[in-house]
Design an enzyme around this catalytic site. Structure first.
Site, short mmCIF file in Angstrom:
data_model
loop_
_atom_site.label_atom_id
_atom_site.label_comp_id
_atom_site.label_asym_id
_atom_site.label_seq_id
_atom_site.Cartn_x
_atom_site.Cartn_y
_atom_site.Cartn_z
N CYS A 119 -7.79 -5.10 6.00
CA CYS A 119 -7.06 -4.77 4.77
C CYS A 119 -6.18 -5.95 4.32
CB CYS A 119 -6.24 -3.49 4.96
SG CYS A 119 -5.69 -2.78 3.41
N HIS A 121 -9.86 0.52 7.53
CA HIS A 121 -9.00 0.42 8.71
C HIS A 121 -9.69 1.04 9.94
CE1 HIS A 121 -5.01 -0.84 7.09
NE2 HIS A 121 -5.53 -0.40 5.96
N GLU A 181 -8.76 0.82 13.03
CA GLU A 181 -7.75 1.29 14.00
C GLU A 181 -7.24 2.69 13.65
OE1 GLU A 181 -7.14 -0.65 11.55
OE2 GLU A 181 -5.12 -0.29 10.77
#
Lengths: 275, 174
Positions: A92, A222, A224
């Site tokens: 990002c 994302h 994670e």
């Protein structure tokens, strides 16, 4: 002596995903350490094996997302390490920094050859936060250390950005397809430039691009935030939604890894020489 | 009558301008400007548009100008925003505009829907570089282009030409 590969996560002023990114690395069997942008000497001395630029709003997105962080001294180090072949991932805002650093697509050393422009969606502007689906380009699975384990399936991941539309100059549009690593699609795997499958109007439905060597990956979603199945929303269709529901009923909900984990375990495999 | 442009400024010092200036000082200590200002720039397109119409739009839509934190003026009344009674600097203006811009498109749609007599809206960022006297206008202009257009990692900052247009309009009269 290192017991496991060290993946450093670089925190700029305004980064806000460094801790979950670091935990995702650790949960994948690697060591991780967070260094601030002004600790470049300490970072260098730690002899990292890979680098992650996490999500957030470096320098409050002032001037242009990623533009100021790209000029920081610590990026000189990341730039030279990437040129030496070390894996680098930008997530990002980290992807915006890599683009503004000219590290991706990286056709000419240090030249800025793409942009992550403001989302372009009919009827709305600004920040967009939602789950999307993507698939991984076949070439990228072979050469990118972050993608070896991602397979041919469709991966649901969250996005949260205002400036995530990959843009290339007219003369480089053909070349851009060679840099494709991740592409937006619908839940059945069909690529379309229409919202919501392509959530921001990105050229060629690009969700992530890499350099020619494959060691530098810039991605807007994302991973994670989808490391564990419990992070997936209940309404998600497709294989991963089914897996989520099954794990909920089998009692393994809290400990089963989700689609985002594949990016980090791919890197662990890469360091073990398993690909 | 014609296209009408306004500039919008924060009442407080602009943090983006401060960050850009500190970045310039760090990466271009020799050529950085002595002063840098940043403004939102709105151009309302309609050959028949009057100033009263634009004033009405600005006072109605606080997303364009938030009166709690921003001030504005028509472009030719720019001196209302700044006090430069004893200014001997050379000023160069740069307009940075997204080549594809949802904000402009959406504001155009909103204003048309509400019968605001506007054919279109263009949103840009206006950067004003100030150099102390001793530099020619042409030299200052070239320096500004170098500082603005980001072509390499170590070259330029304010605009990415892949996705943004860079214009150097005639300097504003102050």
């Amino acid at each position: 002596m290192k017991s496991a590969p060290l993946v450093v996560v670089i925190q700029f002023p305004g980064s806000n995903c460094e801790y979950e990114t670091s935990r995702a690395v650790q949960n994948s069997g690697m060591d991780s350490c967070i260094y601030r942008w002004n600790q470049w000497q300490e970072l260098k001395d730690s002899l990292p094996d890979a680098y992650v630029l996490p999500g957030g709003f470096s320098f409050q997105d002032r001037v242009r997302a990623g533009a100021v962080a790209a000029k920081e001294k610590i990026m000189d180090l990341v730039f030279s390490e990437a040129a030496g072949g070390k894996p680098v991932l930008g997530i990002c805002n980290g992807a915006q920094i890599l683009v503004e650093s000219g590290m991706v697509p990286g056709w000419e050393r240090g030249r800025i050859e793409s942009a992550l422009a403001a989302n372009h969606i009919s009827g709305r502007s600004g920040y967009l936060s939602r789950w999307i689906f993507l698939h991984v380009a076949a070439k990228a699975r072979k050469i990118c250390p972050w993608l070896g384990r991602t397979g041919t399936g469709i991966l649901p991941l969250p996005i949260a950005h205002a400036e995530g539309r990959f843009v290339f100059s007219e003369e480089n549009r053909y070349r851009a397809s060679n840099s494709a690593a991740l592409k937006y699609c619908d839940e059945k795997g069909t690529e379309t430039s229409d919202y919501p499958a392509n959530p921001n109007g990105s050229f060629l439905n690009l969700a992530g691009i890499m350099n020619d060597r494959g060691n530098v990956l810039a991605m807007m979603p994302h991973p994670e935030r989808a490391y564990w199945l419990w992070q997936l929303p209940p309404y998600l269709p497709g294989e991963w939604g089914d897996r989520r529901d099954q794990s909920l009923h089998s009692g393994s909900y809290a400990s089963t890894k989700g689609p985002g984990s594949l990016f980090f375990t791919s890197l662990a495999d890469y360091f073990r020489g398993e690909r | 009558m014609g296209n009408i442009s306004i500039v919008v400024s924060l009442k407080a010092p602009d943090p983006a301008a401060m960050t850009a200036m500190s970045t310039f000082r760090r990466i271009y200590p020799e050529t950085c400007p002595d002063s840098l200002e940043r403004y939102d720039y709105w151009c309302f397109l309609n050959p028949c548009l009057g100033r009263e119409t634009v004033s009405g739009i600005v006072s109605r839509y606080h997303d364009i100008v938030n009166p709690n934190k921003q001030i504005w003026s028509f472009i030719d009344e720019f001196s209302k925003l700044v006090d430069r009674s004893d200014d001997r600097m050379v000023w160069i203006d740069v307009l940075v505009t997204d080549r594809i811009d949802s904000v402009s498109e959406n504001w155009t749609a909103i204003l048309r829907r509400n019968n605001c007599e506007v054919e279109g809206v263009l949103c840009s960022v206006l950067w004003r570089f100030g150099f102390t006297s001793g530099i020619s206008f042409d030299n200052a202009r070239n320096r500004v282009l170098d500082l603005t257009v980001s072509t390499y990692r170590d070259h330029g900052l304010l605009a990415n030409p892949i996705s943004q247009k860079i214009d150097l309009p005639a300097p504003l009269r102050i």
